[in-house]
Design a protein around this motif. Structure first.
Motif, PDB file in Angstrom:
ATOM      1  N   SER A   1    -104.986-102.155 -17.852  1.00 44.43           N
ATOM      2  CA  SER A   1    -105.456-103.307 -18.626  1.00 44.43           C
ATOM      3  C   SER A   1    -106.970-103.452 -18.529  1.00 44.43           C
TER       4      SER A   1
ATOM      5  N   TYR B   1    -100.631-101.395 -13.803  1.00 41.59           N
ATOM      6  CA  TYR B   1    -100.806-102.294 -14.950  1.00 41.59           C
ATOM      7  C   TYR B   1    -102.210-102.890 -14.959  1.00 41.59           C
ATOM      8  N   GLU B   2    -102.682-103.354 -13.797  1.00 45.97           N
ATOM      9  CA  GLU B   2    -104.006-103.977 -13.717  1.00 45.97           C
ATOM     10  C   GLU B   2    -105.112-102.995 -14.101  1.00 45.97           C
TER      11      GLU B   2
ATOM     12  N   TYR C   1    -105.703-101.869  -7.117  1.00 43.96           N
ATOM     13  CA  TYR C   1    -105.171-102.193  -8.433  1.00 43.96           C
ATOM     14  C   TYR C   1    -103.740-101.667  -8.565  1.00 43.96           C
TER      15      TYR C   1
ATOM     16  N   LYS D   1    -104.444-111.547 -19.590  1.00 39.58           N
ATOM     17  CA  LYS D   1    -103.251-110.735 -19.393  1.00 39.58           C
ATOM     18  C   LYS D   1    -102.620-110.976 -18.019  1.00 39.58           C
ATOM     19  N   GLU D   2    -103.358-111.613 -17.125  1.00 36.31           N
ATOM     20  CA  GLU D   2    -102.835-111.985 -15.813  1.00 36.31           C
ATOM     21  C   GLU D   2    -102.417-113.453 -15.787  1.00 36.31           C
ATOM     22  N   ASN D   3    -102.200-113.985 -16.971  1.00 40.91           N
ATOM     23  CA  ASN D   3    -101.659-115.344 -17.162  1.00 40.91           C
ATOM     24  C   ASN D   3    -102.632-116.477 -16.829  1.00 40.91           C
ATOM     25  N   TRP D   4    -103.919-116.176 -16.891  1.00 37.67           N
ATOM     26  CA  TRP D   4    -104.911-117.245 -16.835  1.00 37.67           C
ATOM     27  C   TRP D   4    -105.129-117.790 -18.254  1.00 37.67           C
TER      28      TRP D   4
ATOM     29  N   TYR E   1    -109.212-109.835 -20.375  1.00 35.97           N
ATOM     30  CA  TYR E   1    -108.507-109.101 -19.328  1.00 35.97           C
ATOM     31  C   TYR E   1    -107.743-110.062 -18.413  1.00 35.97           C
ATOM     32  N   LYS E   2    -108.394-111.144 -17.986  1.00 36.27           N
ATOM     33  CA  LYS E   2    -107.744-112.095 -17.092  1.00 36.27           C
ATOM     34  C   LYS E   2    -106.633-112.875 -17.803  1.00 36.27           C
TER      35      LYS E   2
END
Length: 319
Positions: free
Chosen positions: A201, A197-198, A194, A36-39, A33-34
């Motif tokens: 996801s 998108y968040e 949230y 997808k937040e570019n981590w 999941y993270k």
């Protein structure tokens, strides 16, 4: 010795779930999941000189000249002087300046605190609660009712008078769920929790472990929803919101009781009702306490940097 894990998600999840301090932030799927937040996601097993293991899921981002390293599920395993060895491994692994942030959900122990204090800085951050409420679930629904406080039980009975329906969540309800969040945020004057998108996801990535129940009135308006995340015999309060209409007919009591009944059916032993803020949100604290849960002080949020100056400014740096 630091060993990167590149195996199957099931094997990772099974390994970390053997630790009593394990929570869902260490699950393989939370890392996805993270991502997808570019981590950048890395999973490691650290073996110290005494052949003792620490497991952790590590998230990496670059911000300006800094590497931000976040371990949201904490270090799973015994915390002792192996922390010094681990910092040495981080220095070899990450070139240049870096910050490590570790969020410990494990129960506070003075010995752990003293060891971490040697190299890390304790941070008090409003976004990370240092206390949680833990409910030990009984074997039956009748026993659960006995654990409830008199006021909680009274409000639950009130909720039943409105003849609202409780149904499983489905994806067609997504936009309505967002509206309930928006209503709650406006009523409580809190920041957006949230983005669409968040939330989408999060629901997709953690879907295998989530049960969500939705309260509907006669017009099929969503009054309240609640999600619980279950892994083996542990459960965590995951998502929840109640509209202004739902608050007037005690929908959160109805929904929470049904979620707890489901957990009993799934043979869950412990239900983590998540963080509390007795100073700024006494109502939420009383709601959680009324279920029969008890307060747990967590080891909390810690930071380390290999830069003296950054260590002094660390509490002002947001991840």
């Amino acid at each position: 010795m630091l060993i990167e894990y590149n195996g199957k998600k099931e094997e990772w999840n099974n390994a970390i779930s053997n630790y009593s301090e394990f929570d869902f932030y260490s699950l393989y799927e939370w890392g996805e999941y993270k991502k997808k937040e570019n981590w950048i996601i890395k999973r490691y097993k650290f073996i110290n000189k005494n052949d003792e293991n620490l497991y952790f899921q590590l998230l990496i981002k670059k911000k300006f000249f800094l590497k931000l390293i976040w371990i949201p599920g904490g270090l799973l395993g015994k915390i002792d002087n192996n922390i010094n060895e681990l910092i040495g491994e981080f220095k070899k692994l990450f070139k240049g300046f870096f910050i490590v942030r570790i969020s410990f959900s494990k129960k506070f122990k003075d010995s752990d605190y003293k060891i971490l204090k040697q190299n890390f800085t304790k941070i008090n951050n409003k976004s990370f609660a240092n206390k949680t409420m833990l409910l030990t679930l009984p074997n039956t629904t009748e026993e659960l009712k006995i654990k409830l406080s008199r006021n909680w039980r009274h409000n639950y009975k009130r909720s039943l008078k409105y003849k609202n329906k409780i149904v499983p969540y489905n994806s067609k309800m997504f936009n309505n769920i967002l509206e309930v969040y928006k209503d709650m945020e406006n009523n409580k004057n809190i920041a957006k929790i949230y983005s669409p998108y968040e939330l989408n996801s999060l629901l997709n990535c953690m879907n295998d472990y989530i049960t969500t129940r939705v309260i509907l009135n006669d017009n099929n308006d969503i009054l309240s929803f609640r999600s619980v995340l279950i892994y083996k015999n542990k459960a965590w309060d995951f998502l929840a919101a109640t509209s202004s209409k739902g608050r007037k007919n005690y929908s959160s009591y109805f929904n929470t009781f049904e979620i707890l009944k489901h957990c009993i059916q799934e043979k869950v032993n412990n239900y983590d009702l998540s963080g509390i803020d007795m100073e700024n949100n006494i109502g939420v604290y009383n709601f959680k306490k009324g279920t029969g849960s008890f307060e747990i002080k967590k080891l909390g949020l810690w930071h380390y940097s290999n830069s003296y100056i950054i260590n002094k400014l660390i509490k002002f740096i947001n991840f």
